[in-house]
Design a protein around this motif. Structure first.
Motif, mmCIF file in Angstrom:
data_model
loop_
_atom_site.group_PDB
_atom_site.id
_atom_site.type_symbol
_atom_site.label_atom_id
_atom_site.label_comp_id
_atom_site.label_asym_id
_atom_site.label_seq_id
_atom_site.Cartn_x
_atom_site.Cartn_y
_atom_site.Cartn_z
ATOM 1 N N ALA A 197 0.822 -1.220 0.000
ATOM 2 C CA ALA A 197 0.000 0.000 0.000
ATOM 3 C C ALA A 197 0.852 1.264 0.000
ATOM 4 N N GLN A 198 2.099 1.182 0.505
ATOM 5 C CA GLN A 198 2.947 2.373 0.628
ATOM 6 C C GLN A 198 4.016 2.481 -0.452
ATOM 7 N N THR A 199 4.155 1.487 -1.296
ATOM 8 C CA THR A 199 5.175 1.535 -2.341
ATOM 9 C C THR A 199 4.859 2.667 -3.333
ATOM 10 N N PRO A 200 5.877 3.238 -3.968
ATOM 11 C CA PRO A 200 5.614 4.286 -4.970
ATOM 12 C C PRO A 200 4.746 3.794 -6.133
ATOM 13 N N TYR A 201 4.679 2.491 -6.323
ATOM 14 C CA TYR A 201 3.878 1.927 -7.414
ATOM 15 C C TYR A 201 2.469 1.526 -6.969
ATOM 16 N N ALA A 202 2.077 1.876 -5.756
ATOM 17 C CA ALA A 202 0.815 1.409 -5.184
ATOM 18 C C ALA A 202 -0.387 1.670 -6.093
ATOM 19 N N ASN A 203 -0.449 2.835 -6.720
ATOM 20 C CA ASN A 203 -1.600 3.157 -7.570
ATOM 21 C C ASN A 203 -1.592 2.417 -8.899
ATOM 22 N N GLU A 204 -0.466 1.827 -9.237
ATOM 23 C CA GLU A 204 -0.335 1.115 -10.505
ATOM 24 C C GLU A 204 -0.876 -0.316 -10.425
ATOM 25 N N PHE A 205 -0.914 -0.868 -9.206
ATOM 26 C CA PHE A 205 -1.282 -2.268 -9.047
ATOM 27 C C PHE A 205 -2.602 -2.434 -8.322
ATOM 28 N N GLU A 206 -3.344 -3.419 -8.758
ATOM 29 C CA GLU A 206 -4.548 -3.853 -8.067
ATOM 30 C C GLU A 206 -4.166 -5.161 -7.374
ATOM 31 N N ILE A 207 -3.953 -5.102 -6.069
ATOM 32 C CA ILE A 207 -3.549 -6.279 -5.305
ATOM 33 C C ILE A 207 -4.810 -7.080 -4.979
ATOM 34 N N GLN A 230 7.939 -4.839 -15.175
ATOM 35 C CA GLN A 230 9.240 -4.333 -14.724
ATOM 36 C C GLN A 230 9.122 -3.661 -13.359
ATOM 37 N N HIS A 231 8.058 -2.912 -13.150
ATOM 38 C CA HIS A 231 7.869 -2.232 -11.873
ATOM 39 C C HIS A 231 7.669 -3.235 -10.740
ATOM 40 N N TRP A 232 7.001 -4.339 -11.023
ATOM 41 C CA TRP A 232 6.815 -5.384 -10.006
ATOM 42 C C TRP A 232 8.180 -5.971 -9.617
ATOM 43 N N GLY A 233 9.049 -6.163 -10.600
ATOM 44 C CA GLY A 233 10.405 -6.633 -10.309
ATOM 45 C C GLY A 233 11.149 -5.667 -9.408
ATOM 46 N N ALA A 266 12.543 -6.284 -5.564
ATOM 47 C CA ALA A 266 13.933 -6.003 -5.171
ATOM 48 C C ALA A 266 13.958 -5.095 -3.943
ATOM 49 N N ASP A 267 13.109 -4.073 -3.922
ATOM 50 C CA ASP A 267 13.031 -3.187 -2.769
ATOM 51 C C ASP A 267 12.467 -3.917 -1.550
ATOM 52 N N MET A 268 11.529 -4.824 -1.790
ATOM 53 C CA MET A 268 10.927 -5.587 -0.702
ATOM 54 C C MET A 268 12.013 -6.355 0.068
ATOM 55 N N ALA A 269 13.029 -6.827 -0.646
ATOM 56 C CA ALA A 269 14.105 -7.597 -0.012
ATOM 57 C C ALA A 269 14.923 -6.763 0.964
ATOM 58 N N GLN A 300 13.338 -16.847 2.261
ATOM 59 C CA GLN A 300 14.576 -17.306 1.636
ATOM 60 C C GLN A 300 14.564 -17.087 0.132
ATOM 61 N N GLY A 301 13.452 -16.677 -0.420
ATOM 62 C CA GLY A 301 13.402 -16.413 -1.849
ATOM 63 C C GLY A 301 11.975 -16.312 -2.340
ATOM 64 N N HIS A 302 11.846 -16.178 -3.649
ATOM 65 C CA HIS A 302 10.516 -16.064 -4.241
ATOM 66 C C HIS A 302 10.530 -16.591 -5.669
ATOM 67 N N SER A 303 9.335 -16.911 -6.139
ATOM 68 C CA SER A 303 9.115 -17.254 -7.543
ATOM 69 C C SER A 303 8.020 -16.340 -8.031
ATOM 70 N N THR A 304 8.198 -15.812 -9.220
ATOM 71 C CA THR A 304 7.192 -14.893 -9.736
ATOM 72 C C THR A 304 7.037 -15.076 -11.234
ATOM 73 N N THR A 305 5.878 -14.757 -11.724
ATOM 74 C CA THR A 305 5.630 -14.764 -13.153
ATOM 75 C C THR A 305 4.615 -13.675 -13.452
#
Length: 166
Positions: A90-100, A123-126, A130-133, A142-147
């Motif tokens: 909710a607080q990420t700079p991309y918050a308005n771009e994504f519908e979670i 690309q923004h999700w990537g 990275a920032d989430m880490a 310990q890691g994640h998988s994403t598509t």
């Protein structure tokens, strides 16, 4: 006058046959083929027969999703981690771009499902991951998988976060 088709009859297009592991089509005539009864397995047998990741290779995203779907939550960790993920998203700079759609955690996995509404959302999700880490609560993973898949300017995203071994 030749008789027409019965008022309730319907033509059913032929199918190439059931896929491996699927049940027969219900459109087949009951007089020629009886439906198969469901297979009942004990928990122990189901465990033996569930798909396993290939040796030396990490599980695929569908395998992780199946694991997630069958896990029970860890009451203390799941709730705390879900709240941290939701607050971060909710607080990420991309918050308005994504519908979670979902940020849910179980015993060893968290699953995030979202839609991105811009062409660069994948690309923004990537970048978001990275920032989430760098977040303090990330140490529990310990890691994640994403598509993601983009169609008509909208990006469909699935990310599964794997909890660090205790």
């Amino acid at each position: 006058m030749p008789p027409g088709p019965a008022p309730e009859s319907r033509a059913v297009p032929p199918s190439p046959g059931p896929a491996a592991g699927s049940s027969p089509s219900p459109a087949k005539s009951a007089s020629t083929e009886l439906p198969l009864p469901p297979v009942h397995l004990s928990a122990e047998h189901a465990e033996l027969l569930k798909p396993r990741p290939k040796e030396g290779q990490p599980p695929t995203l569908p395998e992780l999703h199946m694991q997630f779907a069958t896990e029970q939550p860890d009451p203390a960790w799941s709730l705390r981690t879900e709240q941290a993920l939701q607050q971060y998203l909710a607080q990420t700079p991309y918050a308005n771009e994504f519908e979670i759609l979902n940020a849910e955690c179980r015993a060893t996995l968290c699953e995030l499902t979202a839609f991105g509404n811009l062409p660069a959302s994948g690309q923004h999700w990537g970048s978001l991951l990275a920032d989430m880490a760098s977040q303090p609560w990330w140490t529990s993973f310990q890691g994640h998988s994403t598509t993601h898949f983009e169609k008509n300017g909208r990006t469909t995203i699935v990310t599964i976060l794997q909890r660090a071994k205790l």
